[in-house]
Write an enzyme that holds these catalytic residues in place. Structure first.
Site, mmCIF file in Angstrom:
data_model
loop_
_atom_site.group_PDB
_atom_site.id
_atom_site.type_symbol
_atom_site.label_atom_id
_atom_site.label_comp_id
_atom_site.label_asym_id
_atom_site.label_seq_id
_atom_site.Cartn_x
_atom_site.Cartn_y
_atom_site.Cartn_z
ATOM 1 N N ASP A 47 0.787 -1.242 -0.118
ATOM 2 C CA ASP A 47 0.272 -0.018 -0.065
ATOM 3 C C ASP A 47 0.745 1.267 -0.137
ATOM 4 O O ASP A 47 1.971 1.167 0.598
ATOM 5 C CB ASP A 47 -0.745 -0.054 1.136
ATOM 6 C CG ASP A 47 -2.023 0.975 0.915
ATOM 7 O OD1 ASP A 47 -3.202 0.802 0.791
ATOM 8 O OD2 ASP A 47 -1.693 2.156 1.462
ATOM 9 N N LYS A 73 -0.232 2.510 5.904
ATOM 10 C CA LYS A 73 -1.323 1.206 6.082
ATOM 11 C C LYS A 73 -0.533 -0.125 6.189
ATOM 12 O O LYS A 73 -0.787 -0.945 6.986
ATOM 13 C CB LYS A 73 -2.468 1.226 5.188
ATOM 14 C CG LYS A 73 -3.425 2.490 5.179
ATOM 15 C CD LYS A 73 -4.177 2.492 4.175
ATOM 16 C CE LYS A 73 -5.077 3.783 4.382
ATOM 17 N NZ LYS A 73 -6.339 3.922 3.342
ATOM 18 N N PHE A 119 -8.920 2.212 -11.213
ATOM 19 C CA PHE A 119 -8.781 1.150 -12.371
ATOM 20 C C PHE A 119 -7.373 1.142 -13.211
ATOM 21 O O PHE A 119 -7.121 0.018 -13.850
ATOM 22 C CB PHE A 119 -10.052 1.497 -13.462
ATOM 23 C CG PHE A 119 -11.208 0.745 -13.016
ATOM 24 C CD1 PHE A 119 -11.490 -0.287 -13.113
ATOM 25 C CD2 PHE A 119 -11.915 1.621 -12.099
ATOM 26 C CE1 PHE A 119 -12.564 -1.054 -12.637
ATOM 27 C CE2 PHE A 119 -13.226 0.955 -11.585
ATOM 28 C CZ PHE A 119 -13.385 -0.154 -11.915
ATOM 29 N N THR A 121 -4.544 0.895 -11.631
ATOM 30 C CA THR A 121 -3.626 -0.261 -11.062
ATOM 31 C C THR A 121 -4.383 -1.569 -11.238
ATOM 32 O O THR A 121 -3.701 -2.383 -11.775
ATOM 33 C CB THR A 121 -3.845 0.091 -9.409
ATOM 34 O OG1 THR A 121 -3.279 1.377 -9.306
ATOM 35 C CG2 THR A 121 -2.565 -0.957 -8.995
ATOM 36 N N CYS A 176 -15.259 7.904 -4.510
ATOM 37 C CA CYS A 176 -15.808 7.646 -3.365
ATOM 38 C C CYS A 176 -15.909 8.898 -2.552
ATOM 39 O O CYS A 176 -16.408 9.009 -1.763
ATOM 40 C CB CYS A 176 -14.642 6.752 -2.731
ATOM 41 S SG CYS A 176 -14.265 5.320 -3.381
#
Ligand SMILES: [Zn+2]
Length: 330
Positions: A47, A73, A119, A121, A176
């Site tokens: 991450d 993370k 998208f 990645t 999001c």
């Protein structure tokens, strides 16, 4: 072992298997927890971001301490997962998967799980998986809706069969940012993803779904659709791996907030020295061994030791570039 679908032999296979999760946001964190508790032998989590208070509503591995200390993370996840099951080889990597490092980061694993939020990645993972004939599981969620599909190159449709050339993303390219995402849908999608992962890793491939599953926890709609291979698919038919061969974009807009990422390769920053240099000009400085985070109103800037930076408060690459040059150096 008591569950007939896995049994003792399946559990032995799980112990000997290796999975890599790309992205440790909500879906990635939930999937990582389930895999490690199930006893998958080796789990790598990759991450590029750090924990923030707004993540905690849905990212079940993290807590307020992680957010307060702005832990990456991948690092926070590794610590939690090791405490959950010490017999699993858990490895958290603070890195951004791109065309230059995808091979190095994903090679050697039996299965790749999608925990990403974009998208770009996902198509890169798909190109890598198809080229190297390695299975991966696509998983995504936004608002109350999510999808997942297990992709076995040569045997099922791939992500490009499903989404190109229309690239409509089933509405999942909605940000999001504006619509948010509910905790229950990410945990549900992660559960479906890991159920598929356990079938595959336990050697029960005949049980795999091979279908695109979509669900909406608000409306209660659940669907499963067989996806046909596209005979002219760019990736799995024509084998044109444009995402693998593409140069990483110098700037990438992240999903989930108003932010831009800047890649600086081959650069090593002395974060402590940088902190001292910036102390008089910036505010809200936080610093740990992995990153330095500070505010320059109206922006928030996070700089990692490898020179990478995330700028929040703008989607304009030129603003990001000029802030980077001003505070970090040209
Ligand atoms: Zn395809």
């Amino acid at each position: 072992m008591l569950f007939a679908g896995i049994g003792e032999e399946g559990q032995q296979r799980l112990l000997a298997s290796q999975a890599v999760i790309v992205g440790c946001g909500a879906i990635g964190a939930a999937a990582a927890g389930l895999l490690v508790r199930a006893g998958v032998g080796r789990v790598r989590i990759i991450d590029r971001d750090f924990v923030e208070p707004s993540n905690l509503q849905r990212q079940t591995l993290f807590d307020e301490d992680d957010a307060r200390s702005a832990l990456p993370k991948a690092i926070a996840a590794e610590r939690k997962l090791r405490a959950i099951n010490g017999s699993v080889a858990v490895e958290g990597l603070l890195a951004d998967v791109g065309p230059r490092n995808v091979e190095e980061l994903l090679a050697g694993f039996d299965l790749i799980l999608d925990g990403t939020d974009n998208f770009e990645t996902r198509f890169l993972i798909n190109d890598y998986a198809v080229q190297s004939a390695r299975p991966w599981i696509y998983a995504a969620a936004v608002a109350s809706y999510g999808v997942t599909m297990t992709i076995r190159p040569g045997r099922t449709a791939c992500l490009a069969c499903l989404l190109e050339p229309s690239r409509n993303g089933h509405g999942l390219e909605e940000t999001c940012d504006t619509v948010g995402v509910l905790g229950p849908i990410v945990n549900l999608i992660a559960s479906l993803e890991v159920a598929e992962a356990l079938k595959f890793l336990a050697g029960r491939e005949e049980a795999l779904q091979g279908r695109l599953i979509s669900c909406d926890v608000w409306s209660g709609r659940f669907q499963s659709v067989r996806v046909a291979q596209n005979p002219t698919c760019r990736a799995c038919s024509r084998r044109e791996f444009s995402y693998l061969h593409g140069q990483a974009q110098p700037h990438i807009t992240l999903c989930g907030r108003d932010s831009v990422q800047i890649h600086e390769r081959g650069r090593t920053l002395d974060l402590r020295a940088l902190r001292e240099r910036l102390a008089a000009t910036v505010s809200d400085v936080r610093h740990n061994e992995f990153l330095l985070c500070f505010r320059v109103d109206p922006y928030q800037m996070t700089v990692f030791a490898d020179g990478r930076a995330i700028l929040k408060g703008t989607k304009d690459p030129s603003v990001a570039r000029s802030l980077y040059a001003r505070f970090i150096g040209a």
